[in-house]
Design a protein around this motif. Sequence first.
Motif, short mmCIF file in Angstrom:
data_model
loop_
_atom_site.label_atom_id
_atom_site.label_comp_id
_atom_site.label_asym_id
_atom_site.label_seq_id
_atom_site.Cartn_x
_atom_site.Cartn_y
_atom_site.Cartn_z
N ALA A 49 35.58 -2.11 18.48
CA ALA A 49 36.80 -2.91 18.49
C ALA A 49 37.87 -2.18 17.69
O ALA A 49 37.62 -1.12 17.11
CB ALA A 49 36.55 -4.28 17.86
N SER A 50 39.04 -2.77 17.65
CA SER A 50 40.11 -2.21 16.83
C SER A 50 39.71 -2.32 15.36
O SER A 50 39.16 -3.33 14.93
CB SER A 50 41.40 -3.00 17.04
OG SER A 50 41.82 -2.88 18.37
N TRP A 51 40.00 -1.28 14.62
CA TRP A 51 39.78 -1.26 13.17
C TRP A 51 41.09 -0.75 12.59
O TRP A 51 41.68 0.18 13.14
CB TRP A 51 38.62 -0.30 12.87
CG TRP A 51 38.14 -0.19 11.46
CD1 TRP A 51 37.11 -0.88 10.90
CD2 TRP A 51 38.63 0.70 10.43
NE1 TRP A 51 36.94 -0.49 9.59
CE2 TRP A 51 37.85 0.47 9.27
CE3 TRP A 51 39.65 1.65 10.38
CZ2 TRP A 51 38.06 1.15 8.09
CZ3 TRP A 51 39.87 2.33 9.21
CH2 TRP A 51 39.07 2.09 8.06
N ARG A 52 41.56 -1.37 11.54
CA ARG A 52 42.89 -1.10 11.00
C ARG A 52 43.44 0.30 11.34
O ARG A 52 42.89 1.29 10.87
CB ARG A 52 42.86 -1.28 9.47
CG ARG A 52 44.24 -1.33 8.84
CD ARG A 52 44.13 -1.63 7.36
NE ARG A 52 45.44 -1.87 6.78
CZ ARG A 52 45.65 -2.28 5.53
NH1 ARG A 52 44.63 -2.48 4.73
NH2 ARG A 52 46.86 -2.47 5.08
N SER A 53 44.47 0.31 12.13
CA SER A 53 45.19 1.48 12.66
C SER A 53 44.57 2.06 13.92
O SER A 53 45.06 3.04 14.48
CB SER A 53 45.44 2.58 11.62
OG SER A 53 44.31 3.42 11.47
N VAL A 73 51.42 -0.52 2.51
CA VAL A 73 51.12 0.91 2.57
C VAL A 73 50.04 1.26 1.54
O VAL A 73 49.10 2.02 1.81
CB VAL A 73 52.40 1.74 2.35
CG1 VAL A 73 52.07 3.23 2.27
CG2 VAL A 73 53.40 1.48 3.48
N MET A 74 50.16 0.67 0.36
CA MET A 74 49.17 0.88 -0.69
C MET A 74 47.77 0.46 -0.22
O MET A 74 46.79 1.18 -0.38
CB MET A 74 49.58 0.05 -1.90
CG MET A 74 48.71 0.18 -3.10
SD MET A 74 49.24 -1.03 -4.34
CE MET A 74 50.74 -0.27 -4.91
N GLY A 75 47.71 -0.72 0.40
CA GLY A 75 46.43 -1.20 0.91
C GLY A 75 45.86 -0.28 1.98
O GLY A 75 44.65 -0.04 2.03
N GLY A 76 46.75 0.25 2.82
CA GLY A 76 46.30 1.18 3.85
C GLY A 76 45.74 2.45 3.25
O GLY A 76 44.72 2.98 3.71
N ILE A 77 46.38 2.93 2.20
CA ILE A 77 45.91 4.15 1.54
C ILE A 77 44.53 3.92 0.90
O ILE A 77 43.61 4.72 1.06
CB ILE A 77 46.94 4.63 0.48
CG1 ILE A 77 48.20 5.14 1.18
CG2 ILE A 77 46.33 5.72 -0.42
CD1 ILE A 77 49.38 5.40 0.25
N VAL A 78 44.38 2.79 0.22
CA VAL A 78 43.09 2.49 -0.42
C VAL A 78 41.98 2.38 0.63
O VAL A 78 40.90 2.94 0.48
CB VAL A 78 43.18 1.20 -1.27
CG1 VAL A 78 41.80 0.76 -1.75
CG2 VAL A 78 44.10 1.42 -2.47
N MET A 79 42.27 1.68 1.72
CA MET A 79 41.25 1.51 2.76
C MET A 79 40.96 2.85 3.45
O MET A 79 39.82 3.15 3.79
CB MET A 79 41.71 0.46 3.78
CG MET A 79 40.62 0.00 4.74
SD MET A 79 41.08 -1.62 5.46
CE MET A 79 39.90 -1.73 6.80
N GLY A 135 49.99 3.08 6.97
CA GLY A 135 49.71 3.77 5.71
C GLY A 135 48.32 4.37 5.66
O GLY A 135 48.03 5.22 4.82
N LEU A 136 47.45 3.94 6.56
CA LEU A 136 46.05 4.35 6.50
C LEU A 136 45.74 5.74 7.06
O LEU A 136 45.08 6.54 6.39
CB LEU A 136 45.19 3.28 7.19
CG LEU A 136 43.67 3.43 7.04
CD1 LEU A 136 42.99 2.07 6.99
CD2 LEU A 136 43.05 4.29 8.14
N ARG A 191 39.08 -5.54 -0.40
CA ARG A 191 39.22 -4.77 0.82
C ARG A 191 40.69 -4.54 1.18
O ARG A 191 41.02 -3.60 1.88
CB ARG A 191 38.51 -5.49 1.97
CG ARG A 191 38.48 -4.70 3.27
CD ARG A 191 38.00 -3.27 3.08
NE ARG A 191 37.30 -2.74 4.24
CZ ARG A 191 36.92 -1.47 4.33
NH1 ARG A 191 37.17 -0.62 3.34
NH2 ARG A 191 36.27 -1.04 5.39
N CYS A 192 41.56 -5.42 0.71
CA CYS A 192 42.98 -5.24 1.02
C CYS A 192 43.61 -4.13 0.18
O CYS A 192 44.76 -3.75 0.42
CB CYS A 192 43.74 -6.54 0.80
SG CYS A 192 43.20 -7.88 1.88
N GLY A 193 42.88 -3.63 -0.80
CA GLY A 193 43.40 -2.49 -1.57
C GLY A 193 44.45 -2.87 -2.59
O GLY A 193 45.41 -2.13 -2.81
N THR A 194 44.27 -3.98 -3.27
CA THR A 194 45.27 -4.40 -4.26
C THR A 194 45.00 -3.80 -5.64
O THR A 194 45.69 -4.16 -6.61
CB THR A 194 45.29 -5.94 -4.41
OG1 THR A 194 44.03 -6.39 -4.94
CG2 THR A 194 45.52 -6.63 -3.08
#
Lengths: 721, 164
Positions: A514-518, A630-636, A690-691, B134-137
């Motif tokens: 399935a789709s996964w973030r980005s 964008v921060m959350g995308g980078i962390v993930m 951001g990911l 998981r949201c990267g906060t």
Amino acid sequence: MGVKRRAFLIGGAAVIGGGIFALQYGDYAARRDGLALTKRDKAGSFTGWLRIGEDDRVTLYSPHIDMGTGNATALAQLAADELDADWDKMTVEQAPADEAFANAWLGKGFIGDVAKGSAVLGLVPHSIYSLMARKLVGQITGGSSATRFTGQQGFRVLAASARAALVDEAAARLGVAAGELTTARGIVTHAKSGKSLRYGELAVAAAKRDLNPEPKLKAAGDLVYIGKPVPRIDVPSKVDGSAKYGIDFALPDMRVATVMAAPSRGGKLESVDAAPALAIKGVEKVVKFDNAVAVVARGYWAALTGLRALDPKFGDGGHGGVNTKAMYAEQEKLVKDKAGAFDAKGGKLVELSYRAPFLHHMMMEPFALTAHHKDGKLQVWGGMQDPLATRKAAAQAAGLSQDDVMFHPMLLGGGFGRKLPGENAVIEQVVKLAMESPWPVKVIWPREEEVRHGTYRPQTAMTLKASLGTDGKVSSWQSTCAQDAQLEAGMAPLYAFPAIEQNHAKHKSNIAVASWRSVEASQHGFFHESFIDELAHAAGADPLEFRKRHLAAGSRAARVLDAAAKASGWGSPLPQGTGRGIAVVESFGTVCAHVVQVSLRDNGYPRVEKVWAAVDCGQVVNPLNAEAQVMGGIVMGLSAAIHEEITVDKGAVVQSSFPDYPLLTLAETPEIAIEFVQSDAPMGGLGEPGLPPAAPALANALFAATGKRVRQLPIRDQAKA
Amino acid sequence: MAITATVNGKPVSFTGEPDTPLLWAVREELGLTGTKFGCGIAACGACSVHVDGELVRSCSLPVSEVAGKAVTTIEGLKGADGTLHAVQQAWIDIQVPQCGYCQSGQIMAAVALIKRAGKPSHDQIDEVMTNLCRCGTYPRIREAILKATGQAAEKAPSAAMGDA
Ligand code: FES
Ligand code: FES
């Protein structure tokens, strides 16, 4: 980046004033009223999506659920600005899971085939809505679409039309020319006579006027709310435990069930002795499904204890031979067969192969849905990314007409693509249990069930070939991948290569994807941006300069590359064992470049020291939340790149929870600096873009630090000396 | 027999099975749903609460263990007059939550950390704040802890390009 935000807060406070938390989600009763609004009571309703009450309150009915991206706040900003509304009077409601509020209905409306006479007909230019209709079927929240499509192209335009209608109505009542009137904070004013009228006084009559299909939108300089760091409306409820997620829903006499499905997807339940579960206090029922067993109890713990007491026998559905190693081998053979001849045209041939694993979304809230069947009507509650599709799936599972089924959308503890339509097992389970029970039933999936029965980002094998000409530029590029996915040919390269060939071989297995973030940008961004880095080194060029050779000067990609590089001090010396890497990926209409600085930990894992990101998403609606996304995308992205992998053995997923599917922790998270470059580009998405650059920028940095290339994700300790 | 304890300052008695994890006892028996389920095996921290002031992952503590003890959940953090705890306020000021699902646990962990360490250092934050998000906060969690403890670095406002 903390710096930037503080600056915004100061600016924001002056503009937004004290009412920053006035904007709220309404309750369920208000949602039902929303539905009634489209069916019966249309007073003050502009197409059903926007309503102005006689008390001046402006209500937006958003087709988007909240899974954490802050879209409700952004939608309110876009509408409030064009409406010249009073921010303190704005409310965002979750639209009901009803066709009247399907985005496709909006889309169709603007193509022109909804019911004649609907107020929505012809409201917005066709070009916009054909786009929306394609992108948004049902009520999906995904594709980084809420703000840029529903907001910018939907609510913003609608609000501008509504404002014009309010002004026309005021002009008629005051007997003056519309051009002599101004609007601000929910009031129409005639400066010459000193007269004014509130929106609440005008709305009922104004809503009956014809709406201008192509209203003039505000110029950038006139914006009041758009572009400001407005605090999110959902945040206060998320710091005191009062926010209600799907898993939190409860009804009197509700039973709680939990499930275990065949480990190998496609396998069936062969047998199970219910007795050990029924011996547990609180357990009421053991229910057999085709491929799973459920235990129904007075509470989750009793249900789980009962489930664990069982020893169900499952078949493997004929997938016992499926495993990760064999899958990569099959995929690589497919790639080899598919790639075909590559003419290097006298240039230097560079050919490299990459791998990316299945990934789980690992949203923090596992699946949890509640259903109640009474008097022939079925109600379902929970957090899903497409409420309307969930309602339809529930009706189908129940064998009921859609009119007899209602789905009540609640907050999602994360989505990332996991809770999109297509994942219907949990819907079917809860509906079937509720249909045979006089009580409401809540199904909660244990984390282990969630991890083993996910819908994963596809595992992908990729071979890239390029020819490097004597001018130090790529003269031709060929990509060939094998994966099970929606996309046909991988991702188009961002660069202007003279010859591009993309090949794709479909590789299917019993593992659901399935789709996964980005979506495809996550793994294909890694392939492309790793390979271009290798090409730069093959050409003896600086990776930044090499990328720019293949980009038009002043292009969005070139500008974000320059911005990220400049912020990071690109080219300045670093200590031994530390390296910088760069990558740029475009996805969902946004271009994002990251520079990652990395060294190695003692255990050989990357120590990411700092990330600099530069983003071109066109107009930024809410800088405070844009930064968070964008921060959350980078962390993930870093989490997946460093740690995450779903593997398969005997047709079943091996991992089961956080210990064997670790996520990036706070201690591993680097300092992150994000810049949004000024841009006239159409509004892009922000939930996902951001990911994708995180993984390649990190792998490229590791090469700079250690001389080792990592071509297979996850990175883990592959760069160890 | 019922297990008696104090939850958020009020006496309660739990009547379910004594091996029921505290998480499910507070969620299902008391209806305090701010404490979240993420894994059930003490690996994510979504279920963090305080027991006699100590940070505990409630999914892995049988309710029988809190007999006679004082439990604080996220719902009990506000002052009697409804004022937010300084950590909750910092979470709003810094706009930490995204989906928000992990944040009850993050806040409970941060409150416990601050109680112990006063003004926690970078390393102490790393060591104690092991709850997953998981949201990267994470960067904003760190910033909010610094803010709540008066350690927020005052950086000069800079004219960043673009929308500043
Ligand atoms: S639910 Fe308790 S630590 Fe995850
Ligand atoms: S805010 Fe979503 S998991 Fe932390």
